[in-house]
Every structure is written in structure tokens, then in C-alpha cells.
Design an enzyme around this catalytic site. Sequence first.
Site, PDB file in Angstrom:
ATOM      1  N   GLU A 311      70.352  41.890   7.265  1.00  0.00           N
ATOM      2  CA  GLU A 311      70.634  41.114   8.513  1.00  0.00           C
ATOM      3  C   GLU A 311      71.596  41.710   9.454  1.00  0.00           C
ATOM      4  OE1 GLU A 311      72.798  37.647   7.913  1.00  0.00           O
ATOM      5  OE2 GLU A 311      74.035  38.352   6.161  1.00  0.00           O
ATOM      6  N   LYS A 363      64.094  56.090   0.934  1.00  0.00           N
ATOM      7  CA  LYS A 363      63.940  57.399   1.216  1.00  0.00           C
ATOM      8  C   LYS A 363      64.580  58.503   0.534  1.00  0.00           C
ATOM      9  CE  LYS A 363      66.559  57.053   5.346  1.00  0.00           C
ATOM     10  NZ  LYS A 363      66.793  57.461   7.059  1.00  0.00           N
ATOM     11  N   LYS A 405      57.547  64.711   2.053  1.00  0.00           N
ATOM     12  CA  LYS A 405      57.763  64.855   0.444  1.00  0.00           C
ATOM     13  C   LYS A 405      56.796  64.357  -0.228  1.00  0.00           C
ATOM     14  CE  LYS A 405      62.784  64.840   1.352  1.00  0.00           C
ATOM     15  NZ  LYS A 405      62.648  65.069   2.794  1.00  0.00           N
ATOM     16  N   SER A 446      69.486  60.615  11.076  1.00  0.00           N
ATOM     17  CA  SER A 446      69.127  59.277  10.568  1.00  0.00           C
ATOM     18  C   SER A 446      70.124  59.056   9.476  1.00  0.00           C
ATOM     19  CB  SER A 446      67.706  59.474  10.074  1.00  0.00           C
ATOM     20  OG  SER A 446      67.446  60.376   8.888  1.00  0.00           O
ATOM     21  N   ARG A 534      69.757  68.923  -6.417  1.00  0.00           N
ATOM     22  CA  ARG A 534      69.951  67.672  -7.205  1.00  0.00           C
ATOM     23  C   ARG A 534      68.515  67.164  -7.656  1.00  0.00           C
ATOM     24  NH1 ARG A 534      72.071  64.652  -1.751  1.00  0.00           N
ATOM     25  NH2 ARG A 534      70.030  65.576  -1.147  1.00  0.00           N
ATOM     26  N   GLU A 537      64.650  67.544  -6.167  1.00  0.00           N
ATOM     27  CA  GLU A 537      64.491  68.231  -4.906  1.00  0.00           C
ATOM     28  C   GLU A 537      63.676  69.538  -4.995  1.00  0.00           C
ATOM     29  OE1 GLU A 537      68.422  67.556  -1.839  1.00  0.00           O
ATOM     30  OE2 GLU A 537      68.658  68.931  -3.582  1.00  0.00           O
TER      31      GLU A 537
END
Length: 609
Positions: A311, A363, A405, A446, A534, A537
Site C-alpha cells: 500500500e 526478482k 535471467k 532499481s 551467491r 548466480e
Amino acid sequence: MAYTRRLPLLVLLDSTIVLFSIFVGYFVLNPYMHVYTIPMLWVSAITLLFSHHLFSSIYRLYQKAWEYASVSELLAIVKAVTFSAITTAIVQVLITHDIYIRVLGLTWMMHIILIGGSRFSWRVFREHYVVSASNKKRTLIIGAGAAGTMIARQLLKSSSTDLYPIAFVDDDIKKLKLQIYNMKVEGNTWEIPQLVSSLDIENIVIAIPSLKRNQLKRIYEQCTRTKATTKTMPMIEDLATGKISINQIRDVEVEDLLGREPIELDMSSISKKLTGKTVLVTGAGGSIGSEICRQICKFQPEMLLLLGHGENSIYTIDMELKKSYSETIKIVPIIADVQDRTRIFDIMDQYQPDVVYHAAAHKHVPLMEYNPMEAVKNNIFGTKNVAEAANAFGVKSFVMISTDKAVNPPNVMGASKRFAEMIIQNLAKESQTNFVAVRFGNVLGSRGSVIPLFKRQIKAGGPVTVTHPEMTRYFMTIPEASRLVIQAGALAKGGEVFVLDMGEPVKIVDLAKNLISLSGYTEEEIGIEFSGIRPGEKLFEELLNENEVQKERVFPKIHIGKAEPMGKVELYDIIDSLNSKGISEVKEILVSVANTKFNKDKDLLASNG
């Protein structure tokens, strides 16, 4: 209030100058030529006085900001004074049938010199004694073109900025050693380090808005060899709707160095899709979703539906857009979860959107490795719900935001997005809705991306953590990605997987070094540590695998991939089976199917019934 005090002073000053000019003309010439009678002198003086104020009003001499006076203001003075003299000559002809040309000529000349001098002397005084304060920072301007000279002029006339221009730099050899506003073009951009040192420069302003990104990067590299702070002005695309002003000078951002050149969109085809239509954006509070909403508003849809689960983020984008578009676009904030199938179908039924942009997704690669069922629920089932609702209620166009990806994914997040692509590809075969997916790589700035993380680490004093020295990624800016998504939607015929041209991949370690430099530190001060790859990846990302490569572009920076989906029955059987699997099985199924290994793996096929 300032204007009401200023006007009487200017009128009084001009009146004094007018009377002084005509009386001096009389007393200089009359002893030799007996030009005027005293009554005619007073008639000429009064006529010249009133006509001067009349034409000064017509040419707005009392409304001009004389601290910024230039050629246009000088022309206005010449016109006002000339027409005043002509009016006086006409009155002389009507009364005496003669014109006292020599006296009027001398009066005209003194009139212009004194009026112009009184105005321009304020500009000279302000620039040399008010603006050029000793505490200002010595500034080098890169670019002696229109933008550079405009910036120099604004810096010279502004008392609110702490920058004071000293010299120019320009690669045009024709400008070398020329003087602009009493400042010399000292050299070219390759000489920046030497010039900064010899001229004791504290700030550099890059004032070439049309500069290509690779050129900007080269110039910035020269600037980083100095201790001066480097700033820039907005690029041409940012200046399209307004004039350059002093407050638009800003620090160089990593987006300037890594972004690509802006392209022109096909406004006509996009307008046909969006203008006057109802548009739904899922994930509207996210980085990409919110920018898509901003771009859509420029095309004046009738209604924009902002759908999101959080919200706070929906409230933020709702308030932002309503501030600018509330009178022209009906903007509706909708709090809903794409995993809630009933709620999504109800929304589609209630608002009957013409176009849907599906940006809602998980994501974050490492997080989804630990929480694979959340990726399944949001990225797969969420997409399935929204897409099937769009199909059921006759949405004309459905654009899904995908990722690089999804190509040969070794991770859950990428695999779940490939599943989502296959869902809409299969729906496209049987639906009247144009279903398409748009793939692109990492987006600069982002939420959850590497740049905000690096900035926080730099602010904390370092070190900046990079997973691997050879780790590379594709990058584009949020506005560019969003505009190309909208353009791809306008090009859609149904079933395509559009792939955005991401340019050249960037090493993450180079990105870290750029950010450290842009923040005013050295690599030795902050430090870079390698933390290891990681879970999930890849060292190198792909936008298409070797079977999907299609070099032809349907639009600048937009390709159509040849990614083929699994059959709908098989795909849906696998999706339905995911709810009954454990975490490790979910990971194995997702990655195996997304890498198109499903048909070759008989054991996996058997395990799914």
C-alpha cells in the site's frame, strides 16, 4: 513591491537623462549655430521627455531585468530613443516648419549613451562586485558551444551559486584561445588535468548536452585524474521540455556513464494503443512498474489502474501521478495480490482494461533460491492469474516484463520467469489478446539492484562488496527500459518474446570503481572486497540462448526472440504438480524445464506423472 519601488527611480533617472541630453545639445551647438529659441527648446524637451516614456513603455524598458542585459535590451533602447527623436522632429516641423537636425542628432547620441550606460553599468557592477565574490569556487566549463556559454553567463550573473567560471575547454580547434565573456578557451579535453592544476580549478562543469555516453565517459575519466568536483548538465532528452537553468547543473551520475543513447519512439503507434484507453499496470509501485505508469501518462489514457500489493508504494505513485494528471486522467489505486485469482478476475471484470502491463514479480535471485515456492506463487501462478483474466475479459494487449535471467537459468527466479513466458506464449496461440513478453537485463538504480547497495556501503565508509572480479551484467536506465517496454507493446502481434538491446555488458567491479569515484573517494579510501558468487548466480548473463538468436531488429534496440514454449498441456501439468513438491524438487523441476531439458529427462517426466 520591488517593481513599484524600482519604476519611479527608473522614470526619474530617464527624465533627468532626457532633459540633460537635449539641454547639453542646445548649449554646445547654439553659440555657433543659434539653433533654438528658448520656447522651442522647452517644447522640444517636453516632447522628447513624454515620447521617451511612451516608447520606453511600449518596448518595456522599465520591465527588463538589467542585470541580465544583452544585445536584445540594447536594441530596445535604440528603438525607444530613435522613435522619441523622430516624434520630436515631427513636432518641430509642425511648429516651425523646420527640423533642428544637428541638435537632435547630438541629443540622440547622448541619449543612447547615457540610457544604455545607466542600464549596463548595473550589470557590470553586479558581475564584478556582487557575483564574483572571493568565496566562490573556481570553475572550468567543458564545452564552449551554446550550452556552455549559457551556463557561463548564468554562473556569472547568479549570486545564489557558489561556482565562478574561469575558463573553457573545447575540442573544436577553431575555438582555441577565443575569449567568451572575458574567459579564454584554454585547451581541449585531453588537457583537463594540466589545466585544472595550472588554473587552480575546484569545480568542473561538463556543458555539452548532446554528448554521447562513450564521449562523456572519456571526458569524465580525464576529470577523475584531478581533485576537482565534476558536475554536468542534463542530457538533451531531459532538456526537451524546458530551458537550461542554473539549478539543473548536477553531479555526474553512474547512469550518465553506463546508460546508452536515447532513441526516438514511434509515438503514433503507441498513441493508438494507449490514448483514451483503460490501462492496468501490475506491480505499479515497483521501480519498473512506477516508471511505466509515468511514461503511459504522457499518452493520455482515459484511465490508469495502479495495481500493487504494497500500500505504501501504491500510495506514493498514486499521489505523484495525481499531482500532474488528475484533471486529464482518471487514476485508480488498487491494492491486490496477483496470487489472489478471484480478486484479479473481479478487477478485470470491473474495469475492462484495454491494455495490461504485468510488472509484478519477485526478482531477487538469492532470496528466491531460499524461497522457491514464493517465486512459483508470485511469478508463475501470479502471471497465470493475470494473463488468464486478461484473456477471459477481452484485453486487447498484454505485455509481461521478463528478464535476461530467463535464459538458460541456473536459478529459481530466472526459471520461474521462463515459465511465465511460456504461459503467455501458449495463451497467445488461442487468444484474441496480443500476449507478449519483454526481456531485459539489470536496471540502474532499481530497488534491490547493486547500485543502491554500493551507495550505502560507500556512505558507511566501505568496503564495497563485489561477488567476483569477472562478474558482468547488462544495464539500462529505468526510463529507457520502460519506454522500450511500451514501444514493444505497441509492436506486438501476439506470442513474441521481445528482447531489448542492452548494449555491452559491464563488469560489476568497474561499476563499483565508478561509484567510488563519483562519490568523491578513491579506491584506496573505500576498498573493494570480493565476497564470492551467491546461490543461483551466473558470471555472465544472456538475453537469448544460441537457439533463440535472431539478429534482425523490429525497432531500434528491440529484437524478437525465437524462444519456443513447451506445449500447454505438459506445461500446465508441471505447474499443477509444483504445489505438492518439496523445495529441492521444485528447484530441480523449475531449472530443468526452463533449460528445455524436460523432454530428455525421462526420470523427471516419470516423477511428474
